[in-house]
Motif scaffolding. Structure first.
Motif, short mmCIF file in Angstrom:
data_model
loop_
_atom_site.label_atom_id
_atom_site.label_comp_id
_atom_site.label_asym_id
_atom_site.label_seq_id
_atom_site.Cartn_x
_atom_site.Cartn_y
_atom_site.Cartn_z
N UNK A 1 0.83 -1.21 0.00
CA UNK A 1 0.00 0.00 0.00
C UNK A 1 0.87 1.26 0.00
N UNK A 2 1.89 1.25 0.82
CA UNK A 2 2.80 2.39 0.87
C UNK A 2 3.52 2.57 -0.46
N UNK A 3 3.95 1.46 -1.04
CA UNK A 3 4.67 1.53 -2.32
C UNK A 3 3.76 2.07 -3.42
N UNK A 4 2.49 1.63 -3.37
CA UNK A 4 1.52 2.08 -4.38
C UNK A 4 1.40 3.60 -4.33
N UNK A 5 1.21 4.14 -3.12
CA UNK A 5 1.05 5.59 -2.99
C UNK A 5 2.34 6.34 -3.30
N UNK A 6 3.43 5.73 -2.99
CA UNK A 6 4.72 6.35 -3.29
C UNK A 6 4.84 6.54 -4.80
N UNK A 7 4.44 5.50 -5.53
CA UNK A 7 4.54 5.59 -6.99
C UNK A 7 3.47 6.51 -7.56
N UNK A 8 2.26 6.38 -7.07
CA UNK A 8 1.12 7.11 -7.62
C UNK A 8 1.34 8.63 -7.56
N UNK A 9 1.90 9.09 -6.46
CA UNK A 9 2.12 10.54 -6.28
C UNK A 9 2.86 11.17 -7.43
N UNK A 10 3.92 10.50 -7.88
CA UNK A 10 4.80 11.11 -8.88
C UNK A 10 4.62 10.51 -10.26
N UNK A 11 3.66 9.60 -10.42
CA UNK A 11 3.53 8.90 -11.70
C UNK A 11 2.93 9.82 -12.78
N UNK A 12 3.19 9.47 -14.04
CA UNK A 12 2.59 10.20 -15.16
C UNK A 12 1.08 9.90 -15.17
N UNK A 13 0.35 10.69 -15.91
CA UNK A 13 -1.09 10.48 -15.96
C UNK A 13 -1.43 9.08 -16.49
N UNK A 14 -0.70 8.65 -17.52
CA UNK A 14 -0.98 7.31 -18.10
C UNK A 14 -0.76 6.23 -17.04
N UNK A 15 0.37 6.37 -16.37
CA UNK A 15 0.70 5.36 -15.37
C UNK A 15 -0.34 5.35 -14.24
N UNK A 16 -0.78 6.52 -13.87
CA UNK A 16 -1.79 6.60 -12.80
C UNK A 16 -3.05 5.84 -13.20
N UNK A 17 -3.46 6.06 -14.45
CA UNK A 17 -4.66 5.38 -14.92
C UNK A 17 -4.47 3.87 -14.85
N UNK A 18 -3.27 3.41 -15.25
CA UNK A 18 -2.97 1.97 -15.17
C UNK A 18 -3.04 1.46 -13.74
N UNK A 19 -2.58 2.31 -12.84
CA UNK A 19 -2.47 1.87 -11.45
C UNK A 19 -3.82 1.77 -10.73
N UNK A 20 -4.76 2.58 -11.14
CA UNK A 20 -6.05 2.63 -10.43
C UNK A 20 -6.67 1.26 -10.35
N UNK A 21 -7.27 0.99 -9.24
CA UNK A 21 -7.93 -0.31 -9.10
C UNK A 21 -9.33 -0.23 -9.68
N UNK A 22 -9.86 -1.39 -10.12
CA UNK A 22 -11.20 -1.35 -10.75
C UNK A 22 -12.24 -0.83 -9.77
N UNK A 23 -13.08 0.01 -10.25
CA UNK A 23 -14.13 0.66 -9.44
C UNK A 23 -15.04 -0.38 -8.80
N UNK A 24 -15.28 -1.49 -9.54
CA UNK A 24 -16.27 -2.50 -9.13
C UNK A 24 -16.08 -3.02 -7.73
N UNK A 25 -14.85 -3.34 -7.38
CA UNK A 25 -14.59 -3.99 -6.09
C UNK A 25 -15.16 -3.17 -4.93
N UNK A 26 -14.84 -1.91 -4.97
CA UNK A 26 -15.31 -1.02 -3.90
C UNK A 26 -16.82 -0.94 -3.89
N UNK A 27 -17.42 -0.81 -5.10
CA UNK A 27 -18.87 -0.67 -5.20
C UNK A 27 -19.57 -1.88 -4.60
N UNK A 28 -19.01 -3.06 -4.97
CA UNK A 28 -19.66 -4.28 -4.51
C UNK A 28 -19.71 -4.29 -2.97
N UNK A 29 -18.56 -3.94 -2.39
CA UNK A 29 -18.49 -3.96 -0.93
C UNK A 29 -19.46 -2.95 -0.33
N UNK A 30 -19.53 -1.79 -0.97
CA UNK A 30 -20.40 -0.76 -0.42
C UNK A 30 -21.85 -1.20 -0.47
#
Ligand code: ATP
Ligand code: MG
Length: 471
Positions: free
Chosen positions: A401-430
Motif C-alpha cells: 500500500x505504501x509503495x503504491x502511494x509512493x509511486x502514484x504521487x509522482x507517476x505520469x497520468x498514463x501510469x496513474x490510470x494503469x495503477x487505479x484499481x477497478x471501481x467495481x470492487x469497492x462498489x460491490x463492498x459498499x
C-alpha cells in the motif's frame, strides 16, 4: 619584554584561579573560543559590558560547547535590570510576567537576556503544599544565580571578552567527566520543581552523559510530585523530550526510571501491545532522524503517532459492537484525546491536525476512481502519507500500500490510470454493507484501512466533509 614575561607567567599554570567563591577556568584549559559564540550573543555581552554591566553566556550553551555540541541558542545572564538592558539595545522587548526577561533581536536571532536572580530563602519562599516553588523572581548576584540553576553543568558563566568560565559548583569538572549532577540537595531541588526530574532524564539522554547516582536515586520515590505540575508545563517538557533529537533515548530512560506513567498515560498501555510499541519506536526514530537532517517535525504528527494504537483499539472495540466505521472513528479519536487531556494539555490546534492525519488513513485504501486524486489534493496528504509509511514499516499494513502511494504521487497520468484499481470492487463492498452487520465485525480484527472499502456512499461523502472541516 614585560609583556613576554607576563605571558610566560600566566601560561605556566594554565590552572584555575579563584575569585570569591568561583573557580575561574581559563581558555587554555577549557578551549571554548569567543568565535564559537553567536553573533547576537556577542553583541549583547559586548554591549552590556561596554555600558558597565556584567554579562555572560550561561546555561545550556556553555555546557554544549564544552561537550563539543552545537548550542540550540545562547542565553545571557547579567546584573543589568530588564529596563537597563532595554536602554542599551534598540531592538529589545521585555517579556514574561512572573520573571521578566528581555529578548534582544538581531535579524533572525533572538537572544534571551535574564537578570541574575536568587533563590528565595526557605522562610520567605512561597510554595504549594508539596513544597513546589511558586515564586522565584528576586534579583540576585552571579553566585546566587548559579545556585538557583538546576545542574552543575548548567551553571557555568562564560565571558566572551576574557574567554573565562566562572564556575561555582564544580560544573566544569562534572561536564568534563560526563556527569549530570543536581546543585544542592536533590530532595529539596526536586520538591521545589519536580520538572527537574524530567530535565535530568532529557539532558542526560540528549547529551549522552550519565546521571550522577545521588541525582538519580530519589527520582523513583519522588516522581508522584509530577502530578502537581501544571499541565501546560508538562506538555512543554514532554515536547522538549520528543523534539530533542534523542526522543528514543529519552523515552527508554523514562521507562527505565518508571517515570513514563502519567506523562502520556496511554503509553503505559501501548508498551503492552507489541505492534504499538514497534510503531512508536519507529515514529521516534524517524523523528530523531528528521531532526538530525534539520528537517521540520510537527508535534501533532508525533502525538498522532504516539496515540495511534490507542485510537485503533478504541475504534476496533466500537466496530465490534456494531458501530459504523466512520462514526466509530470519530468517537474513538475523541475518547483517546479526552483521556490525554486529563494529563497533558495538548492544544486544540494540534487536535485538529492529529484527527486529520488519523482520518486520512482510512482513505489510503481507496484506490479506484477519483478518490486517490482527491486524496492527493488534501493539504495534509504528505503527513498522512508519512504516517502510512510508519504503519507499513511497523507491519500494521502491507508494504504494498505504501509503495503504491509512493509511486502514484509522482507517476505520469498514463501510469496513474494503469495503477487505479477497478471501481467495481469497492462498489460491490459498499452495496454489501447495509444488508448485514457482519462485515463490520469482521473488519474489526483488521486495520481501519481494511474496512474502508465497506463504507456506504453516504459515509464516504461524510468523511470528506469531515476532512474539509479540519482544513
Ligand atoms: P536546552 O539545550 O534544552 O535548551 P538548557 O539547559 O539550555 O537546555 P533551558 O530550558 O533553555 O535548558 O534553560 C536554560 C537554563 O536555565 C538552564 O541551563 C538552567 O541553568 C536554567 N534552568 C532551566 N530550567 C530550570 C529549572 N527547572 N530549575 C532550575 N534551573 C533551570
Ligand atoms: Mg537553552
Amino acid at each position: 619584554m614585560i609583556k613576554k614575561f607576563f605571558k610566560r607567567v600566566f601560561r605556566k599554570p594554565a590552572k584555575t584561579k579563584t575569585v570569591g567563591n568561583a573557580q575561574v577556568i581559563p581558555f587554555k584549559l577549557h578551549g571554548v573560543a569567543r568565535e564559537q559564540i553567536s553573533y547576537g550573543a556577542l553583541k549583547v555581552t559586548d554591549g552590556l559590558q561596554a555600558a558597565g554591566y556584567q554579562a555572560y553566556v550561561v546555561g545550556g550553551a556553555v555546557r554544549d560547547l564544552l561537550l563539543e555540541r552545537t548550542p540550540k541558542d545562547f542565553d545571557i545572564a547579567t546584573d543589568a535590570t530588564p529596563e537597563d538592558v532595554r536602554r542599551v539595545f534598540r531592538r529589545a522587548r521585555i517579556i514574561g510576567r512572573r520573571f521578566r526577561l528581555v529578548h534582544v533581536m538581531f535579524g533572525e536571532e533572538v537572544v534571551e537576556v535574564s537578570t541574575f536572580r536568587r533563590m528565595i530563602e526557605a522562610e520567605d519562599a512561597q510554595t504549594d503544599e508539596h513544597g513546589r516553588l511558586l515564586r522565584d523572581n528576586e534579583f540576585g548576584d552571579q553566585e546566587q544565580d548559579a545556585a538557583r540553576r538546576d545542574f552543575t553543568a548548567n551553571a557555568l558563566f562564560y565571558d566572551p571578552s576574557t574567554q573565562e568560565i566562572f564556575d561555582y559548583h564544580r560544573g566544569y569538572a562534572d561536564t568534563r567527566n560526563g556527569l549530570l549532577r543536581i546543585i544542592g540537595d536533590p530532595l529539596v531541588r526536586y520538591r521545589e520543581d519536580p520538572v527537574r526530574m524530567l530535565r535530568a532524564v532529557r539532558l542526560s539522554a540528549k547529551l549522552g552523559i550519565e546521571l550522577d547516582a545521588a541525582t538519580a536515586a530519589p527520582i523513583a520515590k519522588m516522581k508522584n510530585l509530577l502530578d502537581n505540575v501544571p499541565k501546560a508545563r508538562m506538555l512543554d517538557e514532554v515536547l522538549k523530550m520528543l523534539l530533542s533529537g534523542h526522543s528514543l533515548e529519552c523515552i527508554q530512560q523514562l521507562r527505565r526510571m518508571n517515570l513514563h506513567h502519567g506523562l502520556l498515560p496511554l503509553l503505559d498501555v501501548i508498551w503492552e501491545q507489541p505492534m504499538g510499541e514497534k510503531f512508536i519506536m519507529l515514529a521516534l526514530r524517524n523523528t530523531d532522524e528528521r531532526l538530525s537532517q534539520d528537517k521540520t517535525v510537527s508535534p501533532a504528527f508525533l502525538f498522532a503517532a504516539l496515540l495511534w494504537h490507542e485510537v485503533l483499539a478504541a475504534w476496533n472495540l466500537r466496530v465490534q459492537q456494531g458501530g459504523r466505521p466512520i462514526g466509530a472513528m470519530h468517537e474513538a479519536m475523541d475518547e483517546v484525546l479526552a483521556r490525554q487531556k486529563a494529563q497533558l494539555a495538548i492544544p486544540h490546534r494540534q487536535d485538529a491536525v492529529m484527527k486529520e492525519i488519523w482520518l486520512l488513513q482510512q482513505r489510503f485504501d481507496q484506490r479506484a476512481g477519483q478518490r486517490p486524486y482527491r486524496l492527493l489534493e488534501q493539504p495534509r496528504f504528505r503527513a498522512g502519507f508519512d504516517f502510512l509509511l510508519l504503519r507499513c514499516a511497523s507491519g500494521e499494513v502491507d508494504d504494498e500500500l505504501g509503495l503504491w502511494w509512493d509511486e502514484f504521487q509522482d507517476a505520469s497520468e498514463e501510469r496513474r490510470v494503469e495503477m487505479l484499481q477497478p471501481e467495481g470492487a469497492g462498489d460491490k463492498k459498499r452495496r454489501r454493507k447495509p444488508r448485514k452487520k457482519k462485515p463490520a465485525s469482521e473488519s474489526a480484527t483488521g486495520s481501519v484501512g481494511e474496512s474502508s472499502g465497506e463504507h456506504s456512499a453516504d459515509e464516504h461523502t461524510g468523511r470528506q466533509d469531515t476532512g474539509r472541516a479540519y482544513e
